[in-house]
Write an enzyme that holds these catalytic residues in place. Sequence first.
Site, short mmCIF file in Angstrom:
data_model
loop_
_atom_site.label_atom_id
_atom_site.label_comp_id
_atom_site.label_asym_id
_atom_site.label_seq_id
_atom_site.Cartn_x
_atom_site.Cartn_y
_atom_site.Cartn_z
CG ASP A 29 1.88 1.29 -1.44
OD1 ASP A 29 1.31 0.22 -1.19
OD2 ASP A 29 2.54 1.48 -2.49
CG ASP B 50 -1.90 -7.44 1.63
OD1 ASP B 50 -1.43 -8.57 1.36
OD2 ASP B 50 -2.82 -6.91 0.98
CB CYS C 252 -0.20 -12.91 -1.86
SG CYS C 252 1.01 -11.75 -2.48
NE ARG D 8 -9.05 -4.80 0.95
CZ ARG D 8 -9.20 -5.34 -0.27
NH1 ARG D 8 -10.38 -5.78 -0.67
NH2 ARG D 8 -8.18 -5.42 -1.09
CG PHE E 40 3.45 -3.76 2.04
CD1 PHE E 40 4.54 -3.48 1.20
CD2 PHE E 40 3.71 -4.38 3.27
CE1 PHE E 40 5.84 -3.82 1.58
CE2 PHE E 40 5.00 -4.72 3.64
CZ PHE E 40 6.07 -4.45 2.79
CG ASN F 8 11.81 0.27 1.25
OD1 ASN F 8 11.16 -0.56 1.87
ND2 ASN F 8 12.93 -0.04 0.61
CB ALA F 9 7.07 -1.16 3.89
N1 SAH Z 1 -3.17 -4.20 0.96
C1 SAH Z 1 -3.51 -3.85 -0.40
C2 SAH Z 1 -2.73 -4.65 -1.41
C3 SAH Z 1 -1.22 -4.55 -1.26
S1 SAH Z 1 -0.35 -4.90 -2.73
C4 SAH Z 1 -5.00 -4.02 -0.61
O1 SAH Z 1 -5.68 -4.56 0.26
O2 SAH Z 1 -5.51 -3.61 -1.65
C5 SAH Z 1 1.29 -4.53 -2.33
C6 SAH Z 1 1.62 -3.06 -2.26
O3 SAH Z 1 2.95 -2.97 -1.77
C7 SAH Z 1 1.60 -2.30 -3.58
O4 SAH Z 1 0.76 -1.19 -3.45
C8 SAH Z 1 3.05 -1.80 -3.77
O5 SAH Z 1 3.11 -0.46 -4.27
C9 SAH Z 1 3.56 -1.83 -2.38
N2 SAH Z 1 5.00 -2.02 -2.20
C10 SAH Z 1 5.82 -2.88 -2.84
N3 SAH Z 1 7.06 -2.83 -2.31
C11 SAH Z 1 7.02 -1.91 -1.31
C12 SAH Z 1 7.98 -1.42 -0.39
N4 SAH Z 1 9.23 -1.88 -0.37
N5 SAH Z 1 7.58 -0.49 0.50
C13 SAH Z 1 6.31 -0.03 0.51
N6 SAH Z 1 5.37 -0.47 -0.34
C14 SAH Z 1 5.72 -1.39 -1.25
#
Ligand code: SAH
Length: 393
Positions: free
Chosen positions: A247, A297, A337, A209, A225, A276-277
């Site tokens: 998200d 992420d 991850c 970050r 995400f 959905n991303a």
């Molecule tokens: N970048 C964040 C952590 C991400 S964790 C940080 O720094 O704190 C992963 C995230 O992806 C979660 O919030 C989850 O809700 C989201 N997620 C999971 N599948 C997804 C999708 N298909 N589309 C959008 N978001 C999604």
Amino acid sequence: MASLLLKPGREKALLRRHPWVFSGAVQRVKGNPGPGETVAVLTAEGKFLAQAAYSPHSQIRARVWTFRDDVVVGPDWFRERLEAARSRREGWIPPETTAYRVVFGEADGLPGLIVDRYEDTLVVQLLSAGAEYWRETWVTLLKEWPGVRHIYERSDVEVRRLEGLEPRSGPLWGQPPRYVRYRECGLTFVADIVQGHKTGAYLDQRENRRVVRALARGREVLDVFCYTGGFTVYALAGRAAHVTAVDVSEEALSQAREHVALNGLPQERVTWVQGNAFEVLRDLVARGRTFDLIVLDPPKFAQRAEQVPQAARGYKDINRLAFLLLRPGGLLVTFSCSGHVAPDLFQKIVADAALDADREAHILQRLFQGPDHPVALPYPEAAYLKGLVVRVA
Ligand code: SAH
């Protein structure tokens, strides 16, 4: 003490100080150890190798507490290990930071024990039969730590079932509030220690970050995400021109909004997108939108080794879409991850994604989990988070 006798030749990993004994390596169990009890691990010839926690239900039949035979596994030994974990991190936690991982399981010589600190609250996960066996001891030892007022358990994870344990969570000591406020690199966040992901926040991304904060100035950012907005908040703190944060979770987005407000950052510079991303990015491509800096992420796509091919397709798809959304000279900060996706595989996936998007690109920087998530050299499995800063032509 009960003991595990290994099959001939199966001591190699332990001689290299890897902390796991797989069920297939065990020839015979002598005595009648219960789950989590300490056993001596011996070669086929009966030579001492390690003292380990016995786990009768798991493929990982025992996890090593120590390779020494001259110590007693118990509170005094654990106090030393906890102290070692603490001193390993000294000088590695940035200023104005009150949340970090203090114990990282196997990597800190304490298999199955995770401890994250948020201000005066410790959030623990007991992930193995051995960690569970010593439950009371952890509480006794951890409440001795200076400044600790609450201990909360978040062992509500499915991996416990592999160890024959039920998921479990709740207060272990004190009465922690559900939302714990903490500082990270001078910024303020709130961890939902009861329902939030992991123990409440993704502490492993702190250093990355900071990288994004340093790159954000004047840039139009897309944070995909975003969860509770970690990267978004840092990007705004780094004077991003605008952030679009995506998200699927409405609740995560509302906490992200709060984080922006809590830090007095300009809310008018953020567009929140719930969805959905994969679909959101496809839609942005279709609308001809472009960005200067994109953070990807995603959650762990590969939970198990068999899921790697499918995970690779997911990573490739989302990275390909990101490449299509970058302006010339733009930056992609992309992560995986999934421990099962090795760094070289991840790089290949990102290269394939650039190829499909027909973008020329270069890696400028490699990223990793923070130093409070250290990797013990004999236990490379601890290295799970990897990232790339990629610049497109
Ligand atoms: N970048 C964040 C952590 C991400 S964790 C940080 O720094 O704190 C992963 C995230 O992806 C979660 O919030 C989850 O809700 C989201 N997620 C999971 N599948 C997804 C999708 N298909 N589309 C959008 N978001 C999604």
